[in-house]
Design a protein around this motif. Structure first.
Motif, PDB file in Angstrom:
ATOM      1  N   THR A  65      47.947  41.769  38.069  1.00 55.13           N
ATOM      2  CA  THR A  65      46.980  40.906  39.125  1.00 55.13           C
ATOM      3  C   THR A  65      45.790  41.559  39.086  1.00 55.13           C
ATOM      4  N   ALA A  66      44.850  41.069  38.634  1.00 50.59           N
ATOM      5  CA  ALA A  66      43.228  41.859  39.017  1.00 50.59           C
ATOM      6  C   ALA A  66      42.541  40.905  39.768  1.00 50.59           C
ATOM      7  N   ALA A  67      41.943  41.714  40.799  1.00 53.21           N
ATOM      8  CA  ALA A  67      41.151  40.840  41.889  1.00 53.21           C
ATOM      9  C   ALA A  67      39.705  41.247  41.646  1.00 53.21           C
ATOM     10  N   PHE A  68      38.874  40.469  41.729  1.00 47.80           N
ATOM     11  CA  PHE A  68      37.507  40.795  41.401  1.00 47.80           C
ATOM     12  C   PHE A  68      36.410  40.328  42.376  1.00 47.80           C
ATOM     13  N   ASP A  69      35.473  41.068  42.860  1.00 49.63           N
ATOM     14  CA  ASP A  69      34.652  40.576  43.791  1.00 49.63           C
ATOM     15  C   ASP A  69      33.305  40.136  42.829  1.00 49.63           C
ATOM     16  N   VAL A  70      33.129  38.995  42.691  1.00 52.23           N
ATOM     17  CA  VAL A  70      32.215  38.000  41.605  1.00 52.23           C
ATOM     18  C   VAL A  70      30.798  37.815  42.523  1.00 52.23           C
ATOM     19  N   ALA A  71      29.823  37.941  41.893  1.00 49.52           N
ATOM     20  CA  ALA A  71      28.605  37.375  42.776  1.00 49.52           C
ATOM     21  C   ALA A  71      28.312  36.079  42.234  1.00 49.52           C
ATOM     22  N   ARG A  72      27.851  35.277  43.054  1.00 49.57           N
ATOM     23  CA  ARG A  72      27.840  33.815  42.757  1.00 49.57           C
ATOM     24  C   ARG A  72      26.763  33.603  41.871  1.00 49.57           C
ATOM     25  N   GLY A  73      26.823  32.666  40.881  1.00 51.95           N
ATOM     26  CA  GLY A  73      25.895  32.520  39.686  1.00 51.95           C
ATOM     27  C   GLY A  73      26.489  32.954  38.624  1.00 51.95           C
TER      28      GLY A  73
END
Length: 561
Positions: A65-73
């Protein structure tokens, strides 16, 4: 950026949870400790190829499992939307969780934010979030289309490319309309005589929607009315016609009335009864007359209806079309004839519109080509400035831009490819073919540093790109990885202490003996202060760590800031 990586039952890893931060994270450890296993597991979560051999011995399945913080857009959300998936995690944050389950029988299952997805979707999202580069990893640079995108990102031409794509769509639509009109004219011209005859015939017939059903119902009603009227006339003939009993009954009444004075008691009742019968017959005649008036119809109308039905059904057979579809067919034939008559003028207008769309596209494509050519020179100079410290001072980096107006596309008429010349006097060629493994990784690093956060995934992974280089080059690689990490998250698997010394986060990969040495498991520790100095000293000195190695490690860490 990658926030967390959790691995369960993959090869030598039983249970592993790693927290990542921004900046440069290095992964170090002795050969065979499990660095490759860690990257293979990460690649699996990103949509890489599954393999039953990845499942730890004795386990039914493995999971990453890889959790990412992804910027909107970010483009990853557009990929989710295109596949009909929610574009956010359950708490509506910007976290995106990629999960892959590897079964021991070879099958795999893929999930994004706990929604089942295809491996292809997982791979597309993973590629938008992470780039993994190594000496033998060609994925990022093998496709020339990638080179074009990188050049456009470096030059800030994305808006120009998007505008050109819009012009390309308009050009293609104008061409499609023109081709369809031209094909219609050619078809109509081949059938001109038939079309004119059919259009005239159907125009005269003037069929209406639902007309057949309406006429058939009216004809049925009229034919039934005719049969009833015949019976009514026969009844009226019997009641008041030549064979009517009324005249005979009236004569009988008159004779009886003349005799009534002689025997009234005998005659009066009979006279009254016959008078009643005569009145009843006259009343019946009145009813029959009224009924005949009501049932009356115009035989000519019935004839006209039958002739109309015959004409409609004959046309239906002739044109192999249901009667109810004749009206639409008449419109089509009329339109085809109009196309023949007015098509030439319309064709000219469409040709002018298509030519105008071609001209707008060609002008924008030419302008974009010029911008790419100018930006290619700037990119070459920028990359060249990074090569000398990487021990590639005699090498040249060249961005080849080949423009072919005869092969246009949505992104223009250019084919962009990165070429290199590794030594003076050697023949330049495509980067992927000319550069050796070590050279390729250093060229790639130089290119990534120049591009910084342009055209890059938010997380970059470099797998042992410092292999086979000396201290000065390793230090230059570390410096560039650190510079790159100021813009995007960087993870580096390294054996170079000069690289490790510049890390914002240092992770040590090692093996633990379990069950009294019967089996081993990979573990990962986040190193701080003394333990970090000790690991860098090990990387410098080898198996036996000396005081000089520790002092050198301190010096490297201090120099790295």
């Amino acid at each position: 950026m990658l926030a967390r990586l959790s691995i369960r039952d993959i090869v030598l890893i039983e249970r592993l949870d790693i927290e990542f931060a921004r900046g440069l994270a290095v992964l170090t450890g002795e050969t065979g400790a499990g660095k490759s296993i860690l990257l293979d597991a990460f690649a699996l979560a990103l949509g890489g190829r599954g393999d039953a051999g990845l499942v730890r011995h004795g386990a039914e399945h493995g999971q990453v499992t890889a959790a990412f913080d992804v910027a909107r857009g970010h483009p990853a959300f557009a990929i989710l939307a295109a596949n009909g998936l929610d574009d956010a995690s359950p708490d509506d944050s910007s976290e995106m969780i990629l999960r892959r389950v590897q079964l021991a029988d070879g099958r795999t299952r893929a999930f994004i934010n706990d929604q089942t997805v295809s491996v292809q979707t997982l791979k597309a999202v993973g590629a938008s979030l992470v780039e993994i580069h190594g000496q033998h990893d060609e994925r990022a640079l093998v496709d020339a289309a990638t080179h074009r995108r990188l050049l456009d990102a470096f030059a800030g031409l994305e808006k120009d490319v998007a505008a050109l794509e819009t012009l390309w769509d308009a050009r293609r639509a104008a061409r499609a309309t023109l081709d369809a009109h031209r094909a219609g004219m050619e078809r109509a011209a081949r059938e001109a005589d038939f079309l004119r005859h059919a259009a005239d015939e159907l125009k005269k017939l003037n069929p209406k929607d639902g007309e057949e059903t309406s006429l058939a119902e009216r004809r049925t009603t009229m034919m039934q009315g005719e049969k009833i009227a015949g019976d009514l006339r026969e009844a009226q003939e019997a009641v008041s016609g030549h064979h009517s009993p009324v005249a005979s009954l009236a004569a009988a009444v008159r004779r009886l009335e003349r005799r009534a004075g002689n025997a009234p008691a005998l005659i009066d009742p009979a006279v009254k009864a016959i008078d009643a019968a005569i009145n009843a017959l006259e009343e019946a005649d009145q009813h029959l007359t009224a009924a005949l008036i009501a049932a009356d119809f115009d035989p000519l109308e019935l004839e006209r209806i039958e002739e109309r039905l015959f004409a409609l059904r004959a046309a239906s057979r002739k044109y192999s079309t249901p009667v109810d579809a004749l009206a639409e067919l008449a419109k089509k034939y009329a339109a085809d004839v109009a196309l023949i008559d007015a098509g030439a003028g319309q064709l000219k207008a469409l040709e002018e519109k298509a030519a105008e769309a071609d001209s707008r596209y060609a002008a924008a494509a030419a302008k974009l080509s010029a911008s790419r050519a100018k930006s290619a020179e700037k990119l070459n100079k920028a990359v060249a400035g990074e090569l000398a410290p990487l021990k590639l001072e005699r090498a040249k980096f060249m961005t080849q831009v080949e423009t072919d107006p005869g092969a246009p596309g949505p992104q223009g008429c250019d084919r962009v490819e990165f070429w290199v010349q590794t030594n003076p006097g050697t023949k330049p060629g495509p980067l992927m073919k000319v550069a050796s493994g070590g050279e390729l990784s250093r060229f790639l690093l130089a290119l990534k540093v120049v591009l910084s956060d342009k055209g890059s995934a938010p997380t970059l992974v470099f797998d042992e790109i410092d292999t086979g280089v000396g201290g000065a080059v390793a230090d230059a690689i570390g410096a560039r990885l650190a510079r790159l990490a100021s813009k995007v998250q960087v993870m580096a698997v390294t054996h170079a202490p000069q690289v490790a010394a510049r890390a914002d986060q240092h992770l040590l990969i090692s093996k633990d003996a379990l069950d009294k040495g019967k089996r081993v498991a990979t573990r990962v520790d986040a190193l701080q202060a003394d333990r970090r100095r000790e690991e860098i000293a090990r990387m410098l000195a080898g198996a036996e760590i000396t005081a000089e190695a520790r002092a050198a490690a301190d010096q490297l860490i201090k120099a790295a800031g």
